[in-house]
Design a protein around this motif. Structure first.
Motif, PDB file in Angstrom:
ATOM      1  N   ASP A  68      82.882  20.615  44.870  1.00  0.00           N
ATOM      2  CA  ASP A  68      83.801  19.564  45.280  1.00  0.00           C
ATOM      3  C   ASP A  68      83.413  18.230  44.634  1.00  0.00           C
ATOM      4  OD1 ASP A  68      84.513  17.355  47.573  1.00  0.00           O
ATOM      5  OD2 ASP A  68      85.959  18.992  47.501  1.00  0.00           O
ATOM      6  N   ALA A  69      84.414  17.365  44.412  1.00  0.00           N
ATOM      7  CA  ALA A  69      84.161  16.092  43.726  1.00  0.00           C
ATOM      8  C   ALA A  69      83.138  15.240  44.460  1.00  0.00           C
ATOM      9  CB  ALA A  69      85.469  15.319  43.557  1.00  0.00           C
ATOM     10  N   THR A  70      83.267  15.126  45.775  1.00  0.00           N
ATOM     11  CA  THR A  70      82.313  14.304  46.522  1.00  0.00           C
ATOM     12  C   THR A  70      80.942  14.959  46.558  1.00  0.00           C
ATOM     13  OG1 THR A  70      83.174  15.335  48.552  1.00  0.00           O
ATOM     14  CG2 THR A  70      84.031  13.171  47.961  1.00  0.00           C
ATOM     15  N   ARG A 242      94.316  17.111  54.225  1.00  0.00           N
ATOM     16  CA  ARG A 242      93.699  16.488  53.056  1.00  0.00           C
ATOM     17  C   ARG A 242      92.617  15.518  53.496  1.00  0.00           C
ATOM     18  NH1 ARG A 242      94.321  18.533  48.310  1.00  0.00           N
ATOM     19  NH2 ARG A 242      94.615  16.567  47.217  1.00  0.00           N
ATOM     20  N   ASP A 247      85.987   7.747  44.264  1.00  0.00           N
ATOM     21  CA  ASP A 247      85.298   8.394  43.154  1.00  0.00           C
ATOM     22  C   ASP A 247      84.227   7.478  42.577  1.00  0.00           C
ATOM     23  OD1 ASP A 247      86.575   6.523  41.533  1.00  0.00           O
ATOM     24  OD2 ASP A 247      88.085   7.931  40.789  1.00  0.00           O
ATOM     25  N   GLN A 253      90.842   8.619  45.847  1.00  0.00           N
ATOM     26  CA  GLN A 253      91.395   9.912  45.450  1.00  0.00           C
ATOM     27  C   GLN A 253      91.555  10.788  46.688  1.00  0.00           C
ATOM     28  OE1 GLN A 253      92.293  10.270  42.387  1.00  0.00           O
ATOM     29  NE2 GLN A 253      91.138   8.655  41.346  1.00  0.00           N
ATOM     30  N   GLU A 254      92.271  11.904  46.522  1.00  0.00           N
ATOM     31  CA  GLU A 254      92.437  12.864  47.607  1.00  0.00           C
ATOM     32  C   GLU A 254      91.955  14.240  47.178  1.00  0.00           C
ATOM     33  OE1 GLU A 254      96.063  13.259  49.748  1.00  0.00           O
ATOM     34  OE2 GLU A 254      96.360  11.099  49.945  1.00  0.00           O
ATOM     35  N   LYS A 255      91.522  15.025  48.151  1.00  0.00           N
ATOM     36  CA  LYS A 255      91.041  16.371  47.887  1.00  0.00           C
ATOM     37  C   LYS A 255      91.266  17.221  49.128  1.00  0.00           C
ATOM     38  CE  LYS A 255      86.280  15.421  49.370  1.00  0.00           C
ATOM     39  NZ  LYS A 255      86.280  16.382  50.482  1.00  0.00           N
ATOM     40  N   ASP A 256      90.875  18.488  49.044  1.00  0.00           N
ATOM     41  CA  ASP A 256      90.922  19.346  50.222  1.00  0.00           C
ATOM     42  C   ASP A 256      89.961  18.829  51.287  1.00  0.00           C
ATOM     43  OD1 ASP A 256      92.753  20.971  49.008  1.00  0.00           O
ATOM     44  OD2 ASP A 256      91.287  22.458  48.353  1.00  0.00           O
ATOM     45  N   HIS A 260      87.880  23.110  53.260  1.00  0.00           N
ATOM     46  CA  HIS A 260      88.963  23.674  52.436  1.00  0.00           C
ATOM     47  C   HIS A 260      89.986  24.426  53.285  1.00  0.00           C
ATOM     48  CE1 HIS A 260      86.670  22.572  48.882  1.00  0.00           C
ATOM     49  NE2 HIS A 260      85.617  23.169  49.426  1.00  0.00           N
TER      50      HIS A 260
END
Length: 317
Positions: A68-70, A242, A247, A253-256, A260
């Protein structure tokens, strides 16, 4: 004694296993034993295939690992601050359990990895006049949970190194990591929670956010990414789909969600009323601006039309 062990996948150069034999009467016999041992390692693929260091392994691992990005941002931060300065230049093949356990112990004594000697810790680089910010260094140990996270990051990278045949075994699998901390949640007492809400309600939108966080248990990022079409006031149900995050450039930003998976949360009558009032303020505001109400508008937003998720401290704590 030098034995050819293939081509280094990182440098592309010929890779050799070497061992130095001390001179003496038995030097020839010991050299032959060393040659046999090294050849056996090559034949059984137990030898390191590369002279790459830990920095190179981490760079390569971060290129291919799917996270995941984070999570990636957290990994990069911990590796840059704690791992690379100490272990970065060490060849991967020389990393062993003793080195890792010594590294973990150092972090548990002092996160700045001091040698135990007193020194003045400067807050400004270069030549400067001493200020109140230049203070004697005080050791602050890194928490056991953070050291465990570092261990699992290294273990994941070293597992890939084994799969790529850079090394034969994962030294992190044999190293002893700190014991997990005992859970000790300390939520605010009802009186403290009421005092927090009363202070927060000086701004009704901020108060609504704090109320929703307390009653639903949703994460900050999930509340920041919440849109009005996720809220069913008639059924009294909130759907968390969401999560918002900042970032590495500070952009929202948005993510799951962290798991998830979407979650449906049943709302109590008081929370439904808080959300009705929040929605009424939103509708009144866009009516004054002669703008249409959008289903995908954010519940919490700094914009008059709620077209953008909140960049306030809500998302990053």
């Amino acid at each position: 004694m030098k034995v050819y062990a293939g081509v280094d996948p990182i440098s592309g150069k010929r890779h050799y296993l070497t061992e130095t034999i001390p001179p003496g009467r038995t030097a020839a016999k010991e050299a032959e034993k060393a040659r046999t041992r090294l050849l056996a390692q090559v034949d059984e693929r137990r030898n390191p295939r590369t002279r790459a260091n830990v920095d190179q392994l981490l760079d390569r691992w971060l290129e291919v690992v799917e996270i995941d990005a984070t999570t990636r941002m957290g990994y990069v931060s911990k590796l840059s601050k704690h791992v690379r300065p100490v272990l970065g230049k060490l060849p991967v093949g020389r990393l062993d359990p003793e080195t890792l356990e010594s590294f973990y112990a150092t972090l548990r004594r002092c996160r700045d990895r001091c040698n135990g000697k007193a020194y003045l810790q400067h807050r400004v680089e270069g030549e400067h006049n001493y200020t109140a910010k230049c203070r004697p260094h005080v050791c602050k140990p890194l928490s056991a949970s953070t050291v465990r996270q570092i261990h699992w990051i290294l273990s994941g990278a070293l597992n890939r190194a084994v799969r790529w045949r850079w090394i034969a075994v994962n030294p992190a699998a044999q190293a002893v990591k700190p014991a997990p901390p005992h859970p000790d949640p300390q939520p605010p007492r009802p009186a403290d929670a009421a005092r927090i809400l009363n202070e927060a309600w000086r701004d009704p939108d901020w108060g609504a956010l704090i109320w929703l966080a307390m009653t639903t248990g949703a994460r900050r990022g999930e509340l920041c990414a919440l849109r009005w079409h996720h809220v069913d006031l008639a059924a009294g149900v909130l759907t968390l789909r969401r999560s918002a995050y900042l970032d590495e450039n500070g952009e929202l930003q948005e993510k799951d969600t962290k798991t998830h998976q979407q979650r449906r949360v049943a709302l109590d009558p008081e929370t439904i009323e808080v959300l009705r009032e929040l929605q009424a303020r939103y509708l009144a505001r866009i009516a004054e601006l002669d703008l249409p109400a959008e289903d995908d508008a954010y519940v919490f937003s700094p914009e008059a039309d709620n077209s953008r998720s909140s960049p306030w401290k809500w998302c990053n704590g």
